[in-house]
Design a protein around this motif. Structure first.
Motif, PDB file in Angstrom:
ATOM      1  N   LYS A  54      43.664  -4.903  31.934  1.00 51.57           N
ATOM      2  CA  LYS A  54      44.392  -5.550  32.973  1.00 51.57           C
ATOM      3  C   LYS A  54      43.783  -5.304  34.372  1.00 51.57           C
ATOM      4  O   LYS A  54      43.372  -4.125  34.588  1.00 51.57           O
ATOM      5  CB  LYS A  54      45.917  -5.332  32.972  1.00 51.57           C
ATOM      6  CG  LYS A  54      46.432  -5.608  31.594  1.00 51.57           C
ATOM      7  CD  LYS A  54      48.025  -6.161  31.750  1.00 51.57           C
ATOM      8  CE  LYS A  54      48.393  -6.613  30.203  1.00 51.57           C
ATOM      9  NZ  LYS A  54      47.700  -6.778  29.259  1.00 51.57           N
ATOM     10  N   GLY A  55      43.897  -6.267  35.332  1.00 50.47           N
ATOM     11  CA  GLY A  55      43.652  -6.170  36.824  1.00 50.47           C
ATOM     12  C   GLY A  55      41.870  -6.499  36.927  1.00 50.47           C
ATOM     13  O   GLY A  55      41.431  -6.867  35.955  1.00 50.47           O
ATOM     14  N   LEU A  56      41.653  -6.397  38.145  1.00 59.33           N
ATOM     15  CA  LEU A  56      40.512  -7.041  38.490  1.00 59.33           C
ATOM     16  C   LEU A  56      39.493  -5.931  37.806  1.00 59.33           C
ATOM     17  O   LEU A  56      39.747  -4.580  37.882  1.00 59.33           O
ATOM     18  CB  LEU A  56      40.366  -6.783  40.158  1.00 59.33           C
ATOM     19  CG  LEU A  56      41.030  -7.904  40.859  1.00 59.33           C
ATOM     20  CD1 LEU A  56      41.337  -7.802  42.285  1.00 59.33           C
ATOM     21  CD2 LEU A  56      40.840  -9.275  40.411  1.00 59.33           C
ATOM     22  N   GLN A  72      39.175  -2.397  39.712  1.00 56.79           N
ATOM     23  CA  GLN A  72      40.413  -1.747  39.394  1.00 56.79           C
ATOM     24  C   GLN A  72      40.315  -1.186  38.002  1.00 56.79           C
ATOM     25  O   GLN A  72      40.805   0.172  37.571  1.00 56.79           O
ATOM     26  CB  GLN A  72      41.614  -2.600  39.580  1.00 56.79           C
ATOM     27  CG  GLN A  72      43.033  -1.780  39.316  1.00 56.79           C
ATOM     28  CD  GLN A  72      43.038  -0.520  40.376  1.00 56.79           C
ATOM     29  OE1 GLN A  72      42.719  -0.541  41.596  1.00 56.79           O
ATOM     30  NE2 GLN A  72      43.323   0.758  39.791  1.00 56.79           N
ATOM     31  N   ARG A  73      39.949  -1.819  36.984  1.00 53.38           N
ATOM     32  CA  ARG A  73      39.732  -1.292  35.644  1.00 53.38           C
ATOM     33  C   ARG A  73      38.853  -0.219  35.683  1.00 53.38           C
ATOM     34  O   ARG A  73      39.139   0.745  34.853  1.00 53.38           O
ATOM     35  CB  ARG A  73      39.370  -2.522  34.695  1.00 53.38           C
ATOM     36  CG  ARG A  73      40.319  -3.405  34.435  1.00 53.38           C
ATOM     37  CD  ARG A  73      40.036  -4.307  33.104  1.00 53.38           C
ATOM     38  NE  ARG A  73      38.860  -5.119  33.328  1.00 53.38           N
ATOM     39  CZ  ARG A  73      38.626  -6.348  33.989  1.00 53.38           C
ATOM     40  NH1 ARG A  73      39.520  -7.105  34.074  1.00 53.38           N
ATOM     41  NH2 ARG A  73      37.574  -6.722  33.694  1.00 53.38           N
ATOM     42  N   GLN A  74      37.701  -0.288  36.323  1.00 57.92           N
ATOM     43  CA  GLN A  74      36.760   0.790  36.258  1.00 57.92           C
ATOM     44  C   GLN A  74      37.426   2.179  36.878  1.00 57.92           C
ATOM     45  O   GLN A  74      36.942   3.233  36.529  1.00 57.92           O
ATOM     46  CB  GLN A  74      35.477   0.461  37.173  1.00 57.92           C
ATOM     47  CG  GLN A  74      34.829  -0.515  36.427  1.00 57.92           C
ATOM     48  CD  GLN A  74      33.958  -0.009  35.081  1.00 57.92           C
ATOM     49  OE1 GLN A  74      34.655  -0.286  34.099  1.00 57.92           O
ATOM     50  NE2 GLN A  74      33.304   0.833  35.309  1.00 57.92           N
ATOM     51  N   GLN A  75      38.296   2.015  37.943  1.00 63.23           N
ATOM     52  CA  GLN A  75      38.767   3.102  38.588  1.00 63.23           C
ATOM     53  C   GLN A  75      39.891   3.755  37.547  1.00 63.23           C
ATOM     54  O   GLN A  75      39.919   4.755  37.403  1.00 63.23           O
ATOM     55  CB  GLN A  75      39.716   2.605  39.876  1.00 63.23           C
ATOM     56  CG  GLN A  75      38.499   2.460  41.125  1.00 63.23           C
ATOM     57  CD  GLN A  75      39.194   2.065  42.510  1.00 63.23           C
ATOM     58  OE1 GLN A  75      40.313   1.497  42.273  1.00 63.23           O
ATOM     59  NE2 GLN A  75      38.642   2.366  43.577  1.00 63.23           N
TER      60      GLN A  75
END
Length: 157
Positions: free
Chosen positions: A103-105, A108-111
């Motif tokens: 979920k998320g951009l 953001q998923r990588q973070q």
């Protein structure tokens, strides 16, 4: 070691266990160098990955080192494996499952995945080296504190 024991199993972890015991004679706790900056635990202290690595680095004096690697299982699960090596060639490891964020951009998923890997590394390293960075209390209890740190962290290597 018998011919059926592998140096990467607990039964084949003889010289490594002796070295780990010597390490643990001097190092068993991790000072909490991080502080929660938001949410219900704001102001609580915690051990960072760098705090744990600073203590684990003393293992080299006993022939100990570590390495980590991730592997993808299917499309939704990453498994982090941390290996504790001894100069004799023996090793043991532990693994920690990490759900792949969906979920998320993308950034953001990588973070989120990076944070989960850091979390996995912290707890794998603590387990392998026998280090403790908490006081054994439930972190969701209102009484959660910072007692129980057994030795100050060494400076980062």
């Amino acid at each position: 070691m018998s011919t059926t024991e592998s140096p990467s199993t607990p039964a084949g972890w003889k010289a490594g266990a002796k070295a780990l015991a010597a390490f643990q004679n001097d190092w068993h706790g991790v000072a909490k160098g991080g502080m929660v900056d938001g949410g219900p635990r704001k102001g609580s202290r915690y051990a960072t990955l760098l705090d744990i690595l600073a203590i684990a680095s003393h293992g080299t004096k006993h022939g100990l080192s570590h390495s980590g690697q991730a592997r993808l299982v299917g499309e939704t699960l990453l498994v982090w494996r941390e290996v504790l090596h001894h100069e004799s060639g023996e090793s043991i490891y532990t693994e920690h499952p990490i759900p792949v964020p969906d979920k998320g951009l993308p950034g953001q998923r990588q973070q989120d995945l990076g944070g989960a890997i850091t979390y996995a590394r912290k707890y794998c390293l603590q387990g392998l080296y026998g280090l403790y960075a908490d006081d054994g209390l439930d972190p969701d209890e209102i009484s959660y504190g910072d007692a129980g740190t057994s030795k100050a962290a060494a400076p980062a290597p």
